[in-house]
Design a protein around this motif. Structure first.
Motif, PDB file in Angstrom:
ATOM      1  N   SER A   1       0.822  -1.204   0.000  1.00 66.28           N
ATOM      2  CA  SER A   1       0.000   0.000   0.000  1.00 66.28           C
ATOM      3  C   SER A   1       0.858   1.257   0.000  1.00 66.28           C
ATOM      4  O   SER A   1       1.577   1.533   0.962  1.00 66.28           O
ATOM      5  N   GLY A   2       0.765   2.028  -1.070  1.00 64.68           N
ATOM      6  CA  GLY A   2       1.501   3.289  -1.123  1.00 64.68           C
ATOM      7  C   GLY A   2       1.015   4.274  -0.086  1.00 64.68           C
ATOM      8  O   GLY A   2       1.805   5.034   0.490  1.00 64.68           O
ATOM      9  N   LYS A   3      -0.282   4.280   0.177  1.00 64.02           N
ATOM     10  CA  LYS A   3      -0.851   5.181   1.173  1.00 64.02           C
ATOM     11  C   LYS A   3      -0.327   4.864   2.563  1.00 64.02           C
ATOM     12  O   LYS A   3       0.020   5.762   3.339  1.00 64.02           O
ATOM     13  N   ALA A   4      -0.235   3.578   2.896  1.00 65.97           N
ATOM     14  CA  ALA A   4       0.280   3.175   4.209  1.00 65.97           C
ATOM     15  C   ALA A   4       1.751   3.551   4.351  1.00 65.97           C
ATOM     16  O   ALA A   4       2.179   4.044   5.399  1.00 65.97           O
ATOM     17  N   VAL A   5       2.525   3.334   3.299  1.00 64.81           N
ATOM     18  CA  VAL A   5       3.953   3.658   3.340  1.00 64.81           C
ATOM     19  C   VAL A   5       4.159   5.157   3.501  1.00 64.81           C
ATOM     20  O   VAL A   5       5.063   5.602   4.222  1.00 64.81           O
ATOM     21  N   GLU A   6       3.313   5.944   2.865  1.00 66.00           N
ATOM     22  CA  GLU A   6       3.412   7.398   2.995  1.00 66.00           C
ATOM     23  C   GLU A   6       3.237   7.837   4.440  1.00 66.00           C
ATOM     24  O   GLU A   6       3.986   8.678   4.946  1.00 66.00           O
ATOM     25  N   GLN A   7       2.259   7.254   5.140  1.00 68.02           N
ATOM     26  CA  GLN A   7       2.085   7.605   6.548  1.00 68.02           C
ATOM     27  C   GLN A   7       3.272   7.128   7.371  1.00 68.02           C
ATOM     28  O   GLN A   7       3.753   7.842   8.258  1.00 68.02           O
ATOM     29  N   ALA A   8       3.749   5.908   7.093  1.00 64.06           N
ATOM     30  CA  ALA A   8       4.885   5.381   7.841  1.00 64.06           C
ATOM     31  C   ALA A   8       6.091   6.304   7.718  1.00 64.06           C
ATOM     32  O   ALA A   8       6.797   6.561   8.695  1.00 64.06           O
ATOM     33  N   ARG A   9       6.335   6.800   6.526  1.00 69.29           N
ATOM     34  CA  ARG A   9       7.467   7.709   6.314  1.00 69.29           C
ATOM     35  C   ARG A   9       7.312   9.018   7.072  1.00 69.29           C
ATOM     36  O   ARG A   9       8.298   9.631   7.488  1.00 69.29           O
ATOM     37  N   SER A  10       6.068   9.449   7.275  1.00 69.95           N
ATOM     38  CA  SER A  10       5.838  10.704   7.992  1.00 69.95           C
ATOM     39  C   SER A  10       6.143  10.565   9.478  1.00 69.95           C
ATOM     40  O   SER A  10       6.525  11.538  10.129  1.00 69.95           O
ATOM     41  N   GLY A  11       5.938   9.357  10.026  1.00 71.88           N
ATOM     42  CA  GLY A  11       6.157   9.147  11.454  1.00 71.88           C
ATOM     43  C   GLY A  11       5.171   9.883  12.334  1.00 71.88           C
ATOM     44  O   GLY A  11       5.446  10.124  13.516  1.00 71.88           O
ATOM     45  N   ILE A  12       4.019  10.242  11.796  1.00 71.98           N
ATOM     46  CA  ILE A  12       3.016  11.014  12.541  1.00 71.98           C
ATOM     47  C   ILE A  12       1.761  10.164  12.724  1.00 71.98           C
ATOM     48  O   ILE A  12       1.249   9.571  11.758  1.00 71.98           O
ATOM     49  N   TYR A  13       1.268  10.133  13.963  1.00 67.03           N
ATOM     50  CA  TYR A  13       0.130   9.284  14.304  1.00 67.03           C
ATOM     51  C   TYR A  13      -0.883  10.055  15.147  1.00 67.03           C
ATOM     52  O   TYR A  13      -0.525  11.002  15.858  1.00 67.03           O
ATOM     53  N   SER A  14      -2.126   9.637  15.056  1.00 66.88           N
ATOM     54  CA  SER A  14      -3.184  10.276  15.832  1.00 66.88           C
ATOM     55  C   SER A  14      -3.094   9.853  17.297  1.00 66.88           C
ATOM     56  O   SER A  14      -2.389   8.897  17.649  1.00 66.88           O
ATOM     57  N   GLN A  15      -3.822  10.567  18.128  1.00 72.19           N
ATOM     58  CA  GLN A  15      -3.879  10.215  19.550  1.00 72.19           C
ATOM     59  C   GLN A  15      -4.357   8.771  19.724  1.00 72.19           C
ATOM     60  O   GLN A  15      -3.804   8.016  20.524  1.00 72.19           O
ATOM     61  N   PHE A  16      -5.356   8.386  18.966  1.00 73.69           N
ATOM     62  CA  PHE A  16      -5.868   7.017  19.041  1.00 73.69           C
ATOM     63  C   PHE A  16      -4.799   6.001  18.668  1.00 73.69           C
ATOM     64  O   PHE A  16      -4.633   4.970  19.327  1.00 73.69           O
ATOM     65  N   GLU A  17      -4.052   6.286  17.601  1.00 73.18           N
ATOM     66  CA  GLU A  17      -3.050   5.331  17.118  1.00 73.18           C
ATOM     67  C   GLU A  17      -1.916   5.135  18.118  1.00 73.18           C
ATOM     68  O   GLU A  17      -1.454   4.005  18.326  1.00 73.18           O
ATOM     69  N   ILE A  18      -1.450   6.208  18.751  1.00 69.62           N
ATOM     70  CA  ILE A  18      -0.322   6.020  19.665  1.00 69.62           C
ATOM     71  C   ILE A  18      -0.760   5.453  21.006  1.00 69.62           C
ATOM     72  O   ILE A  18       0.073   4.957  21.782  1.00 69.62           O
ATOM     73  N   GLN A  19      -2.049   5.499  21.301  1.00 67.15           N
ATOM     74  CA  GLN A  19      -2.529   4.909  22.544  1.00 67.15           C
ATOM     75  C   GLN A  19      -2.746   3.405  22.422  1.00 67.15           C
ATOM     76  O   GLN A  19      -2.956   2.737  23.428  1.00 67.15           O
ATOM     77  N   ARG A  20      -2.680   2.896  21.198  1.00 67.68           N
ATOM     78  CA  ARG A  20      -2.871   1.455  20.996  1.00 67.68           C
ATOM     79  C   ARG A  20      -1.532   0.731  21.106  1.00 67.68           C
ATOM     80  O   ARG A  20      -0.720   0.771  20.191  1.00 67.68           O
ATOM     81  N   GLY A  21      -1.291   0.115  22.247  1.00 63.59           N
ATOM     82  CA  GLY A  21      -0.134  -0.764  22.380  1.00 63.59           C
ATOM     83  C   GLY A  21       1.039  -0.208  23.147  1.00 63.59           C
ATOM     84  O   GLY A  21       1.942  -0.965  23.511  1.00 63.59           O
ATOM     85  N   ILE A  22       1.083   1.106  23.389  1.00 61.25           N
ATOM     86  CA  ILE A  22       2.228   1.636  24.117  1.00 61.25           C
ATOM     87  C   ILE A  22       1.763   2.297  25.416  1.00 61.25           C
ATOM     88  O   ILE A  22       0.626   2.736  25.544  1.00 61.25           O
ATOM     89  N   SER A  23       2.675   2.351  26.356  1.00 65.34           N
ATOM     90  CA  SER A  23       2.376   2.944  27.651  1.00 65.34           C
ATOM     91  C   SER A  23       2.493   4.466  27.580  1.00 65.34           C
ATOM     92  O   SER A  23       3.035   5.021  26.620  1.00 65.34           O
ATOM     93  N   VAL A  24       1.997   5.120  28.615  1.00 64.82           N
ATOM     94  CA  VAL A  24       2.126   6.575  28.693  1.00 64.82           C
ATOM     95  C   VAL A  24       3.603   6.963  28.720  1.00 64.82           C
ATOM     96  O   VAL A  24       4.017   7.943  28.087  1.00 64.82           O
ATOM     97  N   ALA A  25       4.402   6.183  29.455  1.00 65.82           N
ATOM     98  CA  ALA A  25       5.840   6.483  29.529  1.00 65.82           C
ATOM     99  C   ALA A  25       6.489   6.396  28.150  1.00 65.82           C
ATOM    100  O   ALA A  25       7.307   7.244  27.779  1.00 65.82           O
ATOM    101  N   GLN A  26       6.141   5.376  27.369  1.00 61.82           N
ATOM    102  CA  GLN A  26       6.693   5.247  26.021  1.00 61.82           C
ATOM    103  C   GLN A  26       6.205   6.373  25.121  1.00 61.82           C
ATOM    104  O   GLN A  26       6.972   6.904  24.308  1.00 61.82           O
TER     105      GLN A  26
END
Length: 286
Positions: free
Chosen positions: A145-170
């Motif tokens: 998926s080119g669209k998925a790779v584009e987001q991966a390259r940006s390194g930017i995620y929504s609040q929902f995305e970063i709350q899935r799987g990582i701790s507050v400390a991370q």
């Protein structure tokens, strides 16, 4: 065959030709749901109208948008956390012993979606600075998926995305909040790179990867295509490297290129016959 059924076949064939993924009859209910946004955007009323449009010459862009919408890009940080525990406690220490002279590890995440798996790996290394401080770590993420790779390259995620799987400390340690979302730290991103690539293509660096992750991707292939995928993965892994699959995937009865490893669930190594052939070929080319 009913008109709607024929239209579903056209769309399923498009997905298969572009990605190798099989959209079985039992999963074709996803088509209308996954494409609802495209229907609204292009003023398309139903799958039959879409199929007619796709059959016209010059509809490459629409076809690409359809394939992108049908791909399952479900992922999150440290997905199946126990597997990352196995990597951190068993697989990576074993590779550290094997690569002690070069102090270099090269990892490939095949089917990386929007990059969370790749970044989770990079965070593992960041969390063990004493072990990896003087190592060169390279983590390649690839996805069809080119669209998925584009987001991966940006390194930017929504609040929902970063709350899935990582701790507050991370989250606080590895991300900073920006106007566009939460951006991953440079020290994490610097270990990574991303490419648009199909798993069925020949690997980006044959025989080079110490560890390959291909999780929850092979489920969407038919048996013959899955064997091809295993062949490609095998040709990318170093003779003494490791392969990690998803929880619902196995090499047993699927390929003779790999065999279960002794260091954890869902971890595999090149089969003895495969590595013997590799050694012989390597010697013949010297």
């Amino acid at each position: 065959m009913a008109l709607e059924d024929a239209s579903h076949v056209i769309i399923a064939d498009l997905l298969n030709s572009r990605t190798g993924q099989t959209l079985s009859e039992s999963r074709r209910w996803r088509i209308s749901t996954a494409l609802s946004g495209l229907f609204r955007e292009f003023g398309i009323e139903n799958v039959d109208q879409l199929a007619c449009l796709l059959e016209r010459p010059g509809e490459h862009q629409l076809a690409t948008r359809v394939v992108e919408a049908l791909l399952n890009n479900e992922t999150y940080f440290f997905r199946d956390h126990a597997y990352f525990t196995t990597l951190g406690n068993t697989v990576l220490p074993e590779l550290a012993k094997k690569r002690a002279d070069s102090k270099r590890l090269t990892i490939w995440s095949a089917g990386c979606s929007t990059g969370q798996e790749v970044l989770s790996l990079a965070m593992l290394f960041c969390e063990q600075p004493g072990r990896w401080a003087d190592w060169t770590i390279e983590i390649l993420g690839t996805d069809v998926s080119g669209k998925a790779v584009e987001q991966a390259r940006s390194g930017i995620y929504s609040q929902f995305e970063i709350q899935r799987g990582i701790s507050v400390a991370q989250m606080l340690n590895f991300f900073s909040e920006t106007a566009k979302g939460w951006k991953v730290a440079d020290r994490v991103m610097n270990m990574t790179r991303f490419e648009q690539r199909n798993i069925l293509d020949f690997p980006p660096a044959p025989g080079r990867f110490d560890l390959v992750l291909c999780r929850n991707c092979l489920l969407y292939f038919d048996p013959a295509t899955r064997r091809t995928a295993f062949d490609r993965l095998a040709s990318g892994i170093a003779p003494d490297g490791f392969l990690m699959l998803g929880a619902g995937e196995t090499v047993v009865g699927q390929t003779d290129k790999f065999e279960p490893a002794s260091c954890g669930s869902a971890i595999y190594t090149r089969s003895a016959a495969e590595t013997s052939i590799g050694v012989v070929l390597s010697g013949a080319t010297r």
